[in-house]
Each structure stands twice: as C-alpha cells, then as structure tokens.
Design a protein around this motif. Structure first.
Motif, PDB file in Angstrom:
ATOM      1  N   GLU A  38     -22.345  -6.502  10.719  1.00  0.00           N
ATOM      2  CA  GLU A  38     -20.983  -6.640  11.232  1.00  0.00           C
ATOM      3  C   GLU A  38     -20.280  -7.713  10.427  1.00  0.00           C
ATOM      4  OE1 GLU A  38     -20.472  -7.032  15.407  1.00  0.00           O
ATOM      5  OE2 GLU A  38     -22.087  -5.645  15.845  1.00  0.00           O
ATOM      6  N   TRP A  39     -19.239  -7.327   9.710  1.00  0.00           N
ATOM      7  CA  TRP A  39     -18.492  -8.299   8.923  1.00  0.00           C
ATOM      8  C   TRP A  39     -17.118  -7.763   8.590  1.00  0.00           C
ATOM      9  CZ3 TRP A  39     -17.237  -6.179   4.263  1.00  0.00           C
ATOM     10  CH2 TRP A  39     -18.071  -5.198   3.755  1.00  0.00           C
ATOM     11  N   LYS A  40     -16.241  -8.667   8.208  1.00  0.00           N
ATOM     12  CA  LYS A  40     -14.880  -8.339   7.783  1.00  0.00           C
ATOM     13  C   LYS A  40     -14.585  -9.126   6.525  1.00  0.00           C
ATOM     14  CE  LYS A  40     -12.946  -7.658  12.375  1.00  0.00           C
ATOM     15  NZ  LYS A  40     -11.901  -8.074  13.311  1.00  0.00           N
ATOM     16  N   SER A  41     -13.805  -8.532   5.637  1.00  0.00           N
ATOM     17  CA  SER A  41     -13.359  -9.278   4.463  1.00  0.00           C
ATOM     18  C   SER A  41     -11.964  -8.810   4.085  1.00  0.00           C
ATOM     19  CB  SER A  41     -14.322  -9.108   3.287  1.00  0.00           C
ATOM     20  OG  SER A  41     -14.089  -7.905   2.609  1.00  0.00           O
ATOM     21  N   GLU A  42     -11.158  -9.743   3.660  1.00  0.00           N
ATOM     22  CA  GLU A  42      -9.814  -9.442   3.173  1.00  0.00           C
ATOM     23  C   GLU A  42      -9.661 -10.121   1.825  1.00  0.00           C
ATOM     24  OE1 GLU A  42      -6.554  -9.910   5.868  1.00  0.00           O
ATOM     25  OE2 GLU A  42      -7.802  -9.379   7.595  1.00  0.00           O
ATOM     26  N   THR A  43      -9.381  -9.324   0.805  1.00  0.00           N
ATOM     27  CA  THR A  43      -9.234  -9.842  -0.551  1.00  0.00           C
ATOM     28  C   THR A  43      -8.006  -9.216  -1.190  1.00  0.00           C
ATOM     29  OG1 THR A  43     -10.661  -8.083  -1.427  1.00  0.00           O
ATOM     30  CG2 THR A  43     -11.723 -10.168  -0.850  1.00  0.00           C
ATOM     31  N   ARG A  44      -7.789  -9.569  -2.431  1.00  0.00           N
ATOM     32  CA  ARG A  44      -6.705  -8.979  -3.218  1.00  0.00           C
ATOM     33  C   ARG A  44      -7.303  -8.345  -4.459  1.00  0.00           C
ATOM     34  NH1 ARG A  44      -1.917  -9.925  -1.234  1.00  0.00           N
ATOM     35  NH2 ARG A  44      -0.789  -9.239  -3.054  1.00  0.00           N
ATOM     36  N   ASP A  45      -6.747  -7.222  -4.846  1.00  0.00           N
ATOM     37  CA  ASP A  45      -7.105  -6.551  -6.088  1.00  0.00           C
ATOM     38  C   ASP A  45      -5.802  -6.357  -6.848  1.00  0.00           C
ATOM     39  OD1 ASP A  45      -8.208  -5.144  -8.148  1.00  0.00           O
ATOM     40  OD2 ASP A  45      -8.614  -3.329  -6.998  1.00  0.00           O
ATOM     41  N   GLY A  46      -5.480  -7.311  -7.694  1.00  0.00           N
ATOM     42  CA  GLY A  46      -4.188  -7.296  -8.368  1.00  0.00           C
ATOM     43  C   GLY A  46      -3.094  -7.487  -7.336  1.00  0.00           C
ATOM     44  N   PRO A  47      -2.106  -6.600  -7.294  1.00  0.00           N
ATOM     45  CA  PRO A  47      -1.022  -6.743  -6.321  1.00  0.00           C
ATOM     46  C   PRO A  47      -1.357  -6.162  -4.942  1.00  0.00           C
ATOM     47  CG  PRO A  47      -0.583  -4.906  -7.763  1.00  0.00           C
ATOM     48  CD  PRO A  47      -1.841  -5.560  -8.279  1.00  0.00           C
ATOM     49  N   CYS A  48      -2.539  -5.602  -4.784  1.00  0.00           N
ATOM     50  CA  CYS A  48      -2.902  -4.918  -3.538  1.00  0.00           C
ATOM     51  C   CYS A  48      -3.764  -5.801  -2.638  1.00  0.00           C
ATOM     52  CB  CYS A  48      -3.677  -3.636  -3.848  1.00  0.00           C
ATOM     53  SG  CYS A  48      -2.780  -2.489  -4.909  1.00  0.00           S
ATOM     54  N   ARG A  49      -3.604  -5.621  -1.327  1.00  0.00           N
ATOM     55  CA  ARG A  49      -4.463  -6.271  -0.333  1.00  0.00           C
ATOM     56  C   ARG A  49      -5.556  -5.295   0.052  1.00  0.00           C
ATOM     57  NH1 ARG A  49      -0.358  -7.640   4.144  1.00  0.00           N
ATOM     58  NH2 ARG A  49      -1.716  -6.044   4.942  1.00  0.00           N
ATOM     59  N   VAL A  50      -6.799  -5.757   0.043  1.00  0.00           N
ATOM     60  CA  VAL A  50      -7.946  -4.911   0.365  1.00  0.00           C
ATOM     61  C   VAL A  50      -8.630  -5.491   1.605  1.00  0.00           C
ATOM     62  CG1 VAL A  50     -10.132  -3.977  -0.444  1.00  0.00           C
ATOM     63  CG2 VAL A  50      -8.273  -4.353  -2.060  1.00  0.00           C
ATOM     64  N   LYS A  51      -8.782  -4.654   2.609  1.00  0.00           N
ATOM     65  CA  LYS A  51      -9.422  -5.064   3.855  1.00  0.00           C
ATOM     66  C   LYS A  51     -10.640  -4.172   4.073  1.00  0.00           C
ATOM     67  CE  LYS A  51      -8.415  -5.189   8.798  1.00  0.00           C
ATOM     68  NZ  LYS A  51      -7.378  -4.872   9.789  1.00  0.00           N
ATOM     69  N   GLU A  62      -9.346  -0.325   3.739  1.00  0.00           N
ATOM     70  CA  GLU A  62      -7.899  -0.170   3.786  1.00  0.00           C
ATOM     71  C   GLU A  62      -7.289  -0.935   2.612  1.00  0.00           C
ATOM     72  OE1 GLU A  62      -5.019  -1.823   6.991  1.00  0.00           O
ATOM     73  OE2 GLU A  62      -6.007  -0.044   7.803  1.00  0.00           O
ATOM     74  N   VAL A  63      -6.546  -0.231   1.781  1.00  0.00           N
ATOM     75  CA  VAL A  63      -5.901  -0.839   0.619  1.00  0.00           C
ATOM     76  C   VAL A  63      -4.400  -0.624   0.756  1.00  0.00           C
ATOM     77  CG1 VAL A  63      -5.757  -0.887  -1.892  1.00  0.00           C
ATOM     78  CG2 VAL A  63      -7.906  -0.251  -0.804  1.00  0.00           C
ATOM     79  N   LYS A  64      -3.638  -1.729   0.698  1.00  0.00           N
ATOM     80  CA  LYS A  64      -2.181  -1.635   0.803  1.00  0.00           C
ATOM     81  C   LYS A  64      -1.567  -2.267  -0.436  1.00  0.00           C
ATOM     82  CE  LYS A  64      -1.952  -1.686   5.803  1.00  0.00           C
ATOM     83  NZ  LYS A  64      -1.401  -2.332   6.993  1.00  0.00           N
ATOM     84  N   LYS A  66       2.154  -2.972  -2.183  1.00  0.00           N
ATOM     85  CA  LYS A  66       3.583  -3.007  -1.925  1.00  0.00           C
ATOM     86  C   LYS A  66       4.312  -2.050  -2.868  1.00  0.00           C
ATOM     87  CE  LYS A  66       7.436  -6.124  -1.327  1.00  0.00           C
ATOM     88  NZ  LYS A  66       7.905  -7.501  -1.395  1.00  0.00           N
ATOM     89  N   ASP A  67       5.063  -1.124  -2.299  1.00  0.00           N
ATOM     90  CA  ASP A  67       5.828  -0.108  -3.028  1.00  0.00           C
ATOM     91  C   ASP A  67       4.960   0.760  -3.939  1.00  0.00           C
ATOM     92  OD1 ASP A  67       8.177  -0.998  -1.845  1.00  0.00           O
ATOM     93  OD2 ASP A  67       8.506  -2.494  -3.419  1.00  0.00           O
ATOM     94  N   GLY A  68       3.649   0.822  -3.687  1.00  0.00           N
ATOM     95  CA  GLY A  68       2.755   1.654  -4.482  1.00  0.00           C
ATOM     96  C   GLY A  68       2.383   1.058  -5.829  1.00  0.00           C
ATOM     97  N   TYR A  69       2.886  -0.143  -6.124  1.00  0.00           N
ATOM     98  CA  TYR A  69       2.597  -0.779  -7.411  1.00  0.00           C
ATOM     99  C   TYR A  69       1.134  -1.230  -7.440  1.00  0.00           C
ATOM    100  CZ  TYR A  69       2.730  -4.052 -11.281  1.00  0.00           C
ATOM    101  OH  TYR A  69       2.468  -4.701 -12.445  1.00  0.00           O
ATOM    102  N   GLY A  70       0.368  -0.781  -8.413  1.00  0.00           N
ATOM    103  CA  GLY A  70      -1.032  -1.133  -8.551  1.00  0.00           C
ATOM    104  C   GLY A  70      -1.980  -0.179  -7.862  1.00  0.00           C
ATOM    105  N   ALA A  71      -1.467   0.862  -7.214  1.00  0.00           N
ATOM    106  CA  ALA A  71      -2.326   1.816  -6.519  1.00  0.00           C
ATOM    107  C   ALA A  71      -3.168   2.592  -7.527  1.00  0.00           C
ATOM    108  CB  ALA A  71      -1.474   2.773  -5.694  1.00  0.00           C
ATOM    109  N   ARG A  72      -4.434   2.767  -7.211  1.00  0.00           N
ATOM    110  CA  ARG A  72      -5.339   3.495  -8.119  1.00  0.00           C
ATOM    111  C   ARG A  72      -5.460   4.965  -7.741  1.00  0.00           C
ATOM    112  NH1 ARG A  72     -10.056  -0.865  -9.451  1.00  0.00           N
ATOM    113  NH2 ARG A  72      -8.614  -2.498 -10.039  1.00  0.00           N
ATOM    114  N   TRP A  73      -4.790   5.381  -6.707  1.00  0.00           N
ATOM    115  CA  TRP A  73      -4.783   6.779  -6.293  1.00  0.00           C
ATOM    116  C   TRP A  73      -3.388   7.332  -6.533  1.00  0.00           C
ATOM    117  CZ3 TRP A  73      -4.694   2.497  -3.351  1.00  0.00           C
ATOM    118  CH2 TRP A  73      -3.606   2.321  -2.518  1.00  0.00           C
ATOM    119  N   ARG A  74      -3.289   8.614  -6.615  1.00  0.00           N
ATOM    120  CA  ARG A  74      -1.990   9.262  -6.833  1.00  0.00           C
ATOM    121  C   ARG A  74      -1.758  10.305  -5.762  1.00  0.00           C
ATOM    122  NH1 ARG A  74      -0.663   5.372  -9.165  1.00  0.00           N
ATOM    123  NH2 ARG A  74      -0.975   5.027 -11.356  1.00  0.00           N
ATOM    124  N   GLY A  75      -0.525  10.440  -5.330  1.00  0.00           N
ATOM    125  CA  GLY A  75      -0.160  11.455  -4.361  1.00  0.00           C
ATOM    126  C   GLY A  75      -0.437  11.035  -2.932  1.00  0.00           C
TER     127      GLY A  75
END
Length: 104
Positions: A38-51, A62-64, A66-75
C-alpha cells in the motif's frame, strides 16, 4: 597470531552478511503477504503530474498534462479488458491518462 586474527575477521564478516540479509526481509513476518503493498506517490514527468497508488493487488496510474503538452499518448479512447484475475480500465483524453487495475 595472524591466523587467529584472520579467523576472527572471517567470522565477523560472515555474521555481518547474515545479519544484513535478514535485516531487510520483513516479508517473512507478514502472514498475509501484504508487505509494502500500500503506497502512494506523486511526481512530475516533464510538464506532467504523475500519480501512482497501490493497495493490495489494485493499482492506479493517473497522468495529467496541462493542455496536453508533454502527453506521451495520442487521441482519446477508452478500453477495458481482463488480465488474468484483474480488470484493466484505460481512459485517455487529450490532457489526462488514467489506468486502473482491480483484481479479485
């Protein structure tokens, strides 16, 4: 005298190795096999927040971005499938990616 010193050094080294190997292995003390699951972590990957969260065999990524900038997925898409005893749900949007795994 040197032989006695050598024997003592070898015995101390062997005991230290055995103590080190046993010190980090608390998994044997957990009768249910849930050690460190049982654990939680919140980090950043470039401009994205990774939880990331984990509870037992269930997990959430969960990867967020802002405005899709830095997203590694498309669509945008949704997917749900089984992986053994687990159900995997993926929900991708332009600025958010969410992967949830729930096991029985």
């Amino acid at each position: 005298m040197n032989v006695l010193l050598l024997c003592n050094t070898l015995i101390v080294a062997a005991l230290a190795t055995a103590a080190t190997a046993h010190a980090g292995d608390d998994r044997r003390d957990d009768p249910y096999g849930r050690y460190d699951r049982e654990w939680k972590s919140e980090t950043r990957d470039g401009p994205c927040r990774v939880k990331r969260e984990r509870k037992g065999d269930d997990s959430l990524l969960e990867v967020k971005c802002k405005d899709g900038y830095g997203a590694r997925w498309r669509g945008e898409w949704k997917d749900e499938f089984r992986d053994g005893p687990c159900v995997v749900k993926i929900d991708a949007k332009r600025d958010e990616y969410k992967e949830e795994i729930k096991c029985e």
